[in-house]
Scaffold this motif. Structure first.
Motif, mmCIF file in Angstrom:
data_model
loop_
_atom_site.group_PDB
_atom_site.id
_atom_site.type_symbol
_atom_site.label_atom_id
_atom_site.label_comp_id
_atom_site.label_asym_id
_atom_site.label_seq_id
_atom_site.Cartn_x
_atom_site.Cartn_y
_atom_site.Cartn_z
ATOM 1 N N SER A 1 0.798 -1.231 0.000
ATOM 2 C CA SER A 1 0.000 0.000 0.000
ATOM 3 C C SER A 1 0.829 1.278 0.000
ATOM 4 C CB SER A 1 -0.929 0.013 1.212
ATOM 5 O OG SER A 1 -0.185 0.174 2.417
ATOM 6 N N LEU B 1 1.479 2.738 2.734
ATOM 7 C CA LEU B 1 1.013 3.423 3.940
ATOM 8 C C LEU B 1 1.746 2.862 5.160
ATOM 9 C CD1 LEU B 1 -2.788 3.432 3.057
ATOM 10 C CD2 LEU B 1 -1.187 5.352 2.910
ATOM 11 N N PRO B 2 1.703 3.555 6.284
ATOM 12 C CA PRO B 2 2.432 3.082 7.472
ATOM 13 C C PRO B 2 2.035 1.660 7.860
ATOM 14 C CG PRO B 2 1.698 5.336 7.801
ATOM 15 C CD PRO B 2 1.070 4.878 6.521
ATOM 16 N N THR C 1 -3.257 2.180 10.698
ATOM 17 C CA THR C 1 -3.671 1.896 9.329
ATOM 18 C C THR C 1 -4.782 0.842 9.362
ATOM 19 O OG1 THR C 1 -1.469 2.399 8.477
ATOM 20 C CG2 THR C 1 -2.884 1.058 7.080
ATOM 21 N N ARG D 1 -8.075 11.625 2.639
ATOM 22 C CA ARG D 1 -7.381 10.570 3.391
ATOM 23 C C ARG D 1 -6.774 9.564 2.412
ATOM 24 N NH1 ARG D 1 -8.334 7.717 8.430
ATOM 25 N NH2 ARG D 1 -9.434 9.561 9.207
ATOM 26 N N ARG D 2 -5.495 9.276 2.572
ATOM 27 C CA ARG D 2 -4.808 8.380 1.643
ATOM 28 C C ARG D 2 -5.266 6.933 1.815
ATOM 29 N NH1 ARG D 2 1.386 8.639 2.074
ATOM 30 N NH2 ARG D 2 0.904 8.473 4.303
ATOM 31 N N ARG E 1 -3.458 3.746 -5.791
ATOM 32 C CA ARG E 1 -3.250 4.582 -4.611
ATOM 33 C C ARG E 1 -3.770 5.991 -4.861
ATOM 34 N NH1 ARG E 1 1.366 1.774 -5.914
ATOM 35 N NH2 ARG E 1 2.029 0.157 -4.428
ATOM 36 N N GLU F 1 -5.205 4.910 5.314
ATOM 37 C CA GLU F 1 -4.330 5.574 6.270
ATOM 38 C C GLU F 1 -5.079 5.890 7.559
ATOM 39 O OE1 GLU F 1 -1.234 9.334 6.042
ATOM 40 O OE2 GLU F 1 -3.176 9.478 5.029
#
Length: 304
Positions: A137, A139-140, A170, A195-196, A212, A235
């Motif tokens: 992803s 993302l974190p 996440t 928001r991602r 994404r 996220e």
């Protein structure tokens, strides 16, 4: 702290329950132990026996024991039968259509019953759509939570999303392709269009795709139609300092809660707590928004 040795009065049996991960796409991803376990099990419980047959053919292995179906429709009825086999000393292998059993698939009921009867439970680790999507992803990944499938009904879906509106970790979801556009639109409404997120489609398969962007952008893309098996990664909520949210965002959050069935008074109070601001500030923002829209505001007597 718990182990496979239960405190229940049942005596430990010689049986063994094995949860086996299966490929989520590419059959070459099958765990090396899977073929041996399929051949050596006394009973193979499969979510779909036809898909199991295709898997064993691809792996070049034959099941050595009895094959039974174990899916959502017969899970409750078949669990006692499998527990009886386990307590009798059988080696039972559980496989689902893809990924690890119990993760949004049949398995938890059987594991719980096996543990209660003193049966040892182990696993053949394998592919996971949750972890694969999370890793891809962008993302974190240091902290995350898995939310599974959201409710199908719009109001229930909004209510569930609202529960995680301020979740800092996440978020990972499964979703059906024909509901993806509605789900992403609801996420954009609750979490914010910017928001991602990442939509992971057909992981490890020929047409694998990871899309994404912001939730609003992804919702517009999905409205055109999406196919395949879907995992959505979102996220977590940013850490907002007290008073950091503008009035429009406070109003949006109140509106989302109201649309999910919450009374305005409770919605204002909940938004105020989450944002770290006084209830009066949220109330004033709602009243100002109503004035700007040309509507007659309430007198505020309901606020406490």
């Amino acid at each position: 702290m718990s182990t496979d040795t239960p405190s229940a009065p049942h005596a430990p049996s010689a049986g063994l329950l094995i949860l086996a991960g299966t490929p989520i796409g590419d059959v070459a991803d099958a765990p090396p132990r899977l073929a041996a376990e399929l051949a050596g099990a006394d009973v193979v419980a499969a979510e779909d026996t036809r898909r199991l047959r295709r898997l064993t053919q691809a792996l070049g292995v034959q099941t050595g024991g009895r094959v039974v179906s174990y899916f959502e429709g017969n899970e409750a009825a078949r669990t006692p039968e499998l527990v009886e086999a386990l307590t009798g000393g059988a080696r039972v292998l559980l496989v689902t259509d893809a990924g690890m059993p119990s993760v949004s698939d049949p398995g938890y009921r059987l594991v719980a019953a096996a543990v209660a009867h003193g049966v040892r439970v182990t696993a053949v680790p394998g592919p996971s759509a949750v972890l694969t999507a999370l890793a891809l992803s962008g993302l974190p990944v240091d902290r995350f939570c898995f939310e599974g499938f959201l409710p199908r009904k719009a109001g229930e879906r909004l209510a569930r999303l609202r529960e995680t509106e301020q979740e800092r970790r996440t978020l990972v979801y499964f979703e059906a392709p024909h509901r993806l556009d509605d789900t992403l639109a609801a996420m954009a409404e609750v979490f914010g269009a910017e928001r991602r997120a990442a939509v992971c489609r057909e992981l490890t398969k020929t047409y694998e795709e990871v899309r994404r962007g912001g939730l609003g952008e992804l919702a517009a893309w999905a409205a055109e139609g999406v196919r395949g098996e879907i995992t959505v990664v979102v996220e977590g909520a940013p850490a907002a300092a007290p008073g950091d949210l503008d009035p429009a965002e406070l109003v949006r959050r109140v509106r989302v809660r109201e649309e999910a069935g919450e009374r305005r008074k409770e919605a204002i109070a909940a938004v105020a707590v989450a944002a770290g601001v006084p209830k009066r500030e949220v109330f004033d923002a709602v009243v100002a928004a109503k004035n700007a829209a040309g509507k007659v505001p309430g007198d505020g007597k309901g606020l406490s």
